[in-house]
Scaffold this active site. Structure first.
Site, short mmCIF file in Angstrom:
data_model
loop_
_atom_site.label_atom_id
_atom_site.label_comp_id
_atom_site.label_asym_id
_atom_site.label_seq_id
_atom_site.Cartn_x
_atom_site.Cartn_y
_atom_site.Cartn_z
N ASP A 136 0.88 -1.15 0.00
CA ASP A 136 0.00 0.00 0.00
C ASP A 136 0.93 1.21 0.00
O ASP A 136 2.14 1.10 0.18
CB ASP A 136 -0.92 -0.02 1.24
CG ASP A 136 -2.11 0.92 1.07
OD1 ASP A 136 -3.11 0.73 1.76
OD2 ASP A 136 -2.02 1.83 0.22
C1 GLC Z 1 -4.27 4.39 -0.15
C2 GLC Z 1 -5.16 3.22 0.11
C3 GLC Z 1 -5.17 2.21 -1.00
C4 GLC Z 1 -5.01 2.92 -2.33
C5 GLC Z 1 -3.63 3.53 -2.36
C6 GLC Z 1 -3.39 4.34 -3.64
O1 GLC Z 1 -3.64 4.83 1.00
O2 GLC Z 1 -5.01 2.56 1.36
O3 GLC Z 1 -6.42 1.51 -0.93
O4 GLC Z 1 -5.16 1.98 -3.40
O5 GLC Z 1 -3.39 4.36 -1.23
O6 GLC Z 1 -4.25 5.44 -3.67
#
Ligand code: GLC
Length: 731
Positions: free
Chosen positions: A269
């Site tokens: 993430d």
């Molecule tokens: C965020 C989220 C994830 C998302 C990523 C990119 O913090 O937790 O679900 O896909 O960043 O935006």
């Protein structure tokens, strides 16, 4: 870190050689062999920083408008790939500098609504449309579906997730994955794993038993990996039992690859620099969004012997295999335009299928056509199409219920629409106002809206879990006035999650749970209220009578926004004391009364179930049931197959969902026989003392119902010999 030090690894100057191999799906090993260590490190880290004229520059997210990208290496024909959110639709910016075109994406219903359809074919159709938009806008990986379990109703991101039940979560995520990947783009199933709250999410450790992990929090992911072969998985921000998932070899290699046979790639993430060496070793292949510091750490660690080149090569190979099969990897030139018109219809249909009729006394619904409507509630005029954060979508419009009703032939009270369209859209409905409207309108519709999203959890407060005082007072005034005239009151819930209903649900004549229904939501709600569409949605998470009944009382947001206290219980850690007893598994087994049970949902018609049989066949038990439409309107029904297992050495829930199927549209008097396979493997409980799946021998009961509390037919079957399957990896 000084730019100079960073530059030390930047220019990937490779040894002079004949034309280097150019990446394709057949020569991955050859390309890997030709790569320098610096090039390998570059590939293991997302490309948000590039060197331009010797200077370190941040790549704006406008890079093909994705939220992240992987590095390209021109020398070896390794293309950049582009990654975009999110579970309710492609999340790209609608405009680009210097470009007069627009790039809107379709706002689909949120995941909880999609799951509430209990229709995997429908969810696959939505996935196909979403995947088409991913590809049309030049992206390669879709950061979706998200299938974390609704452990607690207050998690801010529950709208992005499917259910309190792992079978529903896994089945819906599988359907979504198949739909999206049918376009030749990849998914990223997320957030792996046990990311069930937003409070302090990057530091929180989920303290979970091995049994609850296996049976509840990992089970859905396991199903998708084995049934749909997702191209990538996103490791979550949090820790499990004190270890970051992104650095957990046992999770990312031991379980995911060695036990489940996952062949794809894992990206983080969107974290900053953590323990990069541990992440690479664990089998976290790509650090997103990525920075130079991480690349340098990889090069230095290999050179110092702290990180094995074998780990690096293993991860690089997986990224090369992924890049080679992406549209960008194949040199696809995206049209940068997509079929928004067709996808809007898919969104509207899906919204209708997932809305849930919770109450309909005296057949208050469907409404007769052409009525004059007293339309109350701010979100009747400003619909929540989806929640906030990366689960939001830049959509071309959001159709309000006001618009849906007006275009559906209803006359909405101008006195009310002018008030709500003015600044005073939170006005309190006085007895006088209600009396006047009860005079000049035929029916009242009151919408209660709630929103939440990434980075924060909800609270047990008025205006969130509870109605506000003015909502409660307004509802009472409206109900008193309209009932005095023998007229009906309909409540519509436009929420991303479960709210308290028991204190007020006796007042209105009907309640429709519309969830956050996407950009066409107003049309879909009007279609249901008018009877153009017959509601067929069912709850995939329980509505408890009161918050105190929720089994996961260990939840960080129970502090109601109090200022942080160092001695906060469950801050930075959450003890999953309830174990496997999440949602209906708790309420049913402990005999706790609920407001609306898991699997519940009404229709404008009625159904009867008959002929329930359970026939073991190989590694499934085929459960057969005949569903008949015994009412006066065409409609669809869901047959929910629960199983009550025999007593064994492990405690077990009263019953657990092990299969389901939705009928086609049945006309009055029409029947359909459904054959629903229950997988033998799904009958196992996890015996953590011996780290094994255990299916007890004995007599099982297949219980077919219209919700978790209402069993309408049963059939017994036997498993002669206990089945044991080792699953040795502990977290
Ligand atoms: C965020 C989220 C994830 C998302 C990523 C990119 O913090 O937790 O679900 O896909 O960043 O935006």
């Amino acid at each position: 870190m000084a730019a100079a030090a960073l530059l030390a690894i930047a220019p990937c100057v490779a040894p002079a050689q004949s034309k280097a191999p150019q990446l394709n799906s057949k020569n991955v090993d050859k390309v890997l062999k030709a790569m320098t260590l610096e090039e390998k490190a570059r590939l293991l880290v997302g490309g948000t920083e590039v060197i331009v004229n010797g200077k370190l520059e941040k790549v704006p997210y406008a890079y093909n408008d994705a939220v992240g990208q992987s590095h390209g290496i021109e020398r070896l024909g390794i293309a950049e790939t582009y990654w975009t959110d999110g579970p309710a639709g492609v999340r790209i910016r609608p405009t680009r500098q210097g470009d007069s075109r627009t790039f809107y994406a379709t706002g689909f219903p949120v995941a909880t609504l999609l799951a509430s359809s209990w229709d995997t074919d429908l969810v696959e159709r939505v996935g196909r449309a979403m995947g088409e938009e991913v590809k049309d806008y030049g992206c390669d990986i879709f950061l979706s579906p998200a299938l974390c379990i609704h452990r607690n109703p207050l998690c801010g991101r529950n709208f992005e997730y499917y259910s309190e039940d792992p079978l529903i979560a896994g089945a819906m995520a599988t359907a979504m994955t198949k739909g999206v990947q049918s376009n030749g783009v990849g998914v990223s199933i997320k957030h792996f794993a046990a990311n069930n709250c937003e409070t302090f999410r990057t530091e929180n450790t989920s303290n979970v038993s091995q049994r609850a992990l296996r049976e509840i929090y990992l089970r859905g992911f396991e199903r998708v990996v084995k049934d749909a072969n997702p191209w990538t998985i996103m490791s979550s921000y949090n820790k499990i039992n004190g270890v970051y998932t992104q650095e957990d070899y046992n999770l990312l290699t031991g379980i995911l690859r060695n036990e489940w046979g996952f062949k794809g790639m894992v990206e983080t993430d969107w974290t900053g620099t953590r323990n990069t060496v541990a992440q690479v070793h664990a089998g976290n292949d790509l650090m997103m969004p990525g920075n130079y510091e991480q690349q340098k750490q990889i090069v230095d660690a290999v050179n110092s012997g702290k990180l094995s080149i074998k780990d690096v090569d293993r991860n690089v190979r997986r990224i090369l295999e992924l890049v080679a099969k992406t549209p960008s990897g194949k040199g696809y030139k995206a049209p940068q335009v997509t079929d928004l018109k067709a996808h809007a219809q898919v969104s509207r249909k899906a919204a209708e299928e997932g809305m849930i009729l919770l109450k309909n006394n005296g057949n208050a619904l469907p409404l007769a056509s052409g009525l004059k409507v007293a339309l109350y509630g701010r979100t009747s005029y400003y619909l929540y199409a989806n929640g906030w954060g990366s689960g939001d979508v830049n959509k071309v419009h959001t159709i309000s219920l006001f618009q849906g009703l007006s275009e559906g032939g209803y006359k909405v009270s101008p006195e009310l629409s002018s008030i709500y369209n003015s600044s005073d859209s939170y006005f309190k409905v006085t007895p006088e106002n209600a009396r006047l409207r009860a005079e000049d309108c035929d029916v009242a519709i009151v919408t209660f809206g709630r929103n939440a999203g990434e980075g924060g959890d909800r609270h047990v407060t008025k205006g969130d879990w509870y109605l506000t005082d003015y909502e409660s007072q307004s509802l009472k005034n409206i109900v008193d006035a309209f009932h005095a005239k023998g007229k009906k009151v309909i409540v519509v819930l436009n929420t991303g999650g479960v709210i308290e209903t028991a204190s007020w649900s006796a007042q209105p004549d009907a309640i429709l749970l519309a969830w956050q229904p996407g950009q066409e939501g107003g049309y879909a709600i009007a279609d249901i209220l008018s009877g153009k569409a017959n509601p067929s949605g069912k709850l995939t998470s329980t509505f408890p009578v009161k918050y105190e009944d929720v089994p996961s009382q260990n939840f960080p947001s129970n502090y109601n926004n109090e200022p942080f206290k160092a001695d906060w219980k469950n801050y930075g850690y959450v003890d999953y004391d309830e174990g496997i007893y999440v949602g209906y598994r708790h309420y049913l087994t402990k005999g706790v009364k609920v407001a609306y049970p898991f699997g519940y949902g009404l229709s404008y018609t009625t159904f009867a179930f008959s002929g329930v049989k359970a026939q073991p066949k190989g590694n499934v038990i085929n459960v057969t049931v005949t569903v008949k439409n015994t009412g006066s309107k065409a409609g669809k029904e869901v047959a929910e197959v629960y199983v009550a297992a025999p007593k064994g050495k492990l405690d077990k829930p009263l019953r657990e969902l092990k299969g389901f199927a939705k009928t086609r549209l049945l006309n009055p008097g029409e029947s359909q026989t459904l054959v629903i396979p229950v997988r033998m493997d799904d009958l196992a409980s996890f015996d953590e003392a011996n780290m094994q799946w255990l299916t007890d021998a004995g007599e099982y009961t297949a219980e077919v119902g219209s919700d978790a509390n209402t069993i309408l037919g049963t059939a017994k079957f036997n498993i002669k010999k206990a089945i044991v399957k080792k699953a040795p990896t502990k977290l």
